[in-house]
Motif scaffolding. Sequence first.
Motif, PDB file in Angstrom:
ATOM      1  N   MET A 134       0.848  -1.175   0.000  1.00 15.86           N
ATOM      2  CA  MET A 134       0.000   0.000   0.000  1.00 15.86           C
ATOM      3  C   MET A 134       0.896   1.242   0.000  1.00 15.86           C
ATOM      4  SD  MET A 134      -3.560  -1.023   1.482  1.00 15.86           S
ATOM      5  CE  MET A 134      -3.917   0.495   2.140  1.00 15.86           C
ATOM      6  N   PHE A 135       0.400   2.280  -0.670  1.00 15.53           N
ATOM      7  CA  PHE A 135       1.157   3.514  -0.779  1.00 15.53           C
ATOM      8  C   PHE A 135       0.408   4.624  -0.046  1.00 15.53           C
ATOM      9  CE2 PHE A 135       1.948   7.488  -3.184  1.00 15.53           C
ATOM     10  CZ  PHE A 135       3.276   7.672  -2.808  1.00 15.53           C
ATOM     11  N   HIS A 136       1.089   5.298   0.862  1.00 16.13           N
ATOM     12  CA  HIS A 136       0.517   6.413   1.615  1.00 16.13           C
ATOM     13  C   HIS A 136       0.632   7.663   0.751  1.00 16.13           C
ATOM     14  CE1 HIS A 136       0.456   8.868   5.610  1.00 16.13           C
ATOM     15  NE2 HIS A 136      -0.689   8.916   4.975  1.00 16.13           N
ATOM     16  N   TYR A 137      -0.479   8.099   0.178  1.00 16.73           N
ATOM     17  CA  TYR A 137      -0.500   9.223  -0.761  1.00 16.73           C
ATOM     18  C   TYR A 137      -0.766  10.523   0.001  1.00 16.73           C
ATOM     19  CZ  TYR A 137      -1.978  12.158  -4.680  1.00 16.73           C
ATOM     20  OH  TYR A 137      -2.112  13.176  -5.593  1.00 16.73           O
ATOM     21  N   THR A 138       0.295  11.245   0.305  1.00 17.74           N
ATOM     22  CA  THR A 138       0.180  12.488   1.078  1.00 17.74           C
ATOM     23  C   THR A 138       0.343  13.738   0.215  1.00 17.74           C
ATOM     24  OG1 THR A 138       2.532  12.413   1.601  1.00 17.74           O
ATOM     25  CG2 THR A 138       1.001  11.419   3.204  1.00 17.74           C
ATOM     26  N   THR A 139       0.740  13.570  -1.031  1.00 14.33           N
ATOM     27  CA  THR A 139       0.980  14.717  -1.902  1.00 14.33           C
ATOM     28  C   THR A 139      -0.280  15.557  -2.107  1.00 14.33           C
ATOM     29  OG1 THR A 139       2.632  13.380  -3.040  1.00 14.33           O
ATOM     30  CG2 THR A 139       1.967  15.402  -4.131  1.00 14.33           C
ATOM     31  N   CYS A 140      -1.443  14.965  -1.951  1.00 17.63           N
ATOM     32  CA  CYS A 140      -2.704  15.691  -2.121  1.00 17.63           C
ATOM     33  C   CYS A 140      -3.002  16.616  -0.943  1.00 17.63           C
ATOM     34  CB  CYS A 140      -3.854  14.712  -2.322  1.00 17.63           C
ATOM     35  SG  CYS A 140      -4.176  13.653  -0.902  1.00 17.63           S
ATOM     36  N   GLY A 141      -2.217  16.510   0.129  1.00 21.47           N
ATOM     37  CA  GLY A 141      -2.432  17.353   1.295  1.00 21.47           C
ATOM     38  C   GLY A 141      -3.272  16.698   2.382  1.00 21.47           C
ATOM     39  N   LEU A 142      -3.692  15.477   2.151  1.00 22.82           N
ATOM     40  CA  LEU A 142      -4.493  14.746   3.129  1.00 22.82           C
ATOM     41  C   LEU A 142      -3.652  13.622   3.716  1.00 22.82           C
ATOM     42  CD1 LEU A 142      -7.778  14.503   1.033  1.00 22.82           C
ATOM     43  CD2 LEU A 142      -7.199  16.200   2.775  1.00 22.82           C
ATOM     44  N   ARG A 143      -3.798  13.387   5.022  1.00 21.67           N
ATOM     45  CA  ARG A 143      -2.968  12.374   5.691  1.00 21.67           C
ATOM     46  C   ARG A 143      -3.591  10.989   5.724  1.00 21.67           C
ATOM     47  NH1 ARG A 143      -1.892  14.682  11.325  1.00 21.67           N
ATOM     48  NH2 ARG A 143      -3.973  15.476  11.021  1.00 21.67           N
ATOM     49  N   ASN A 144      -4.848  10.867   5.326  1.00 22.13           N
ATOM     50  CA  ASN A 144      -5.544   9.593   5.497  1.00 22.13           C
ATOM     51  C   ASN A 144      -5.807   8.857   4.188  1.00 22.13           C
ATOM     52  OD1 ASN A 144      -7.379  11.547   4.678  1.00 22.13           O
ATOM     53  ND2 ASN A 144      -9.097  10.591   5.736  1.00 22.13           N
TER      54      ASN A 144
END
Length: 145
Positions: A1-11
């Motif tokens: 799984m990849f934690h996608y934080t670039t959008c500005g959201l932590r969840n």
Amino acid sequence: MFHYTTCGLRNVWLGNGYDERETPYGRAVAIRDLDGLHRAIARWLIAYRPRLSGSEFRFLRKELGLSQAAAAEMFGNEAQSVALWERKGHVPAWADRFLRALYRERADGNAKIEAMIDRLNALDQAEYERLTLDRGRGGWKARAA
């Protein structure tokens, strides 16, 4: 799984739809259909979140292509207010609901709310007009200017 934080959201975590590669500079991740991903995130936010956080509000505002100043003008507020909501996370309920409705309408290709807002903002800028009413068979009606 990849934690996608670039959008500005932590969840936001991605189960698939991305490719990982090693580069001379470290690990790189390429996301397939980034626009579709952002639409899916936005639709989830407007449908399932009980109250938008500041970062979620910012995400939707940016997805609508609105600067803080443009959003503030649309809301009849100051850009500093929008910045404060996003930074502190205390988004007024009316702004939360309004932004959700605006995103949903734009995503569905319906511009009625946006057109009404533009009309109301134009009215705010207009000078006071005299309203003259006449009573006829159908009741009271505004006289044409």
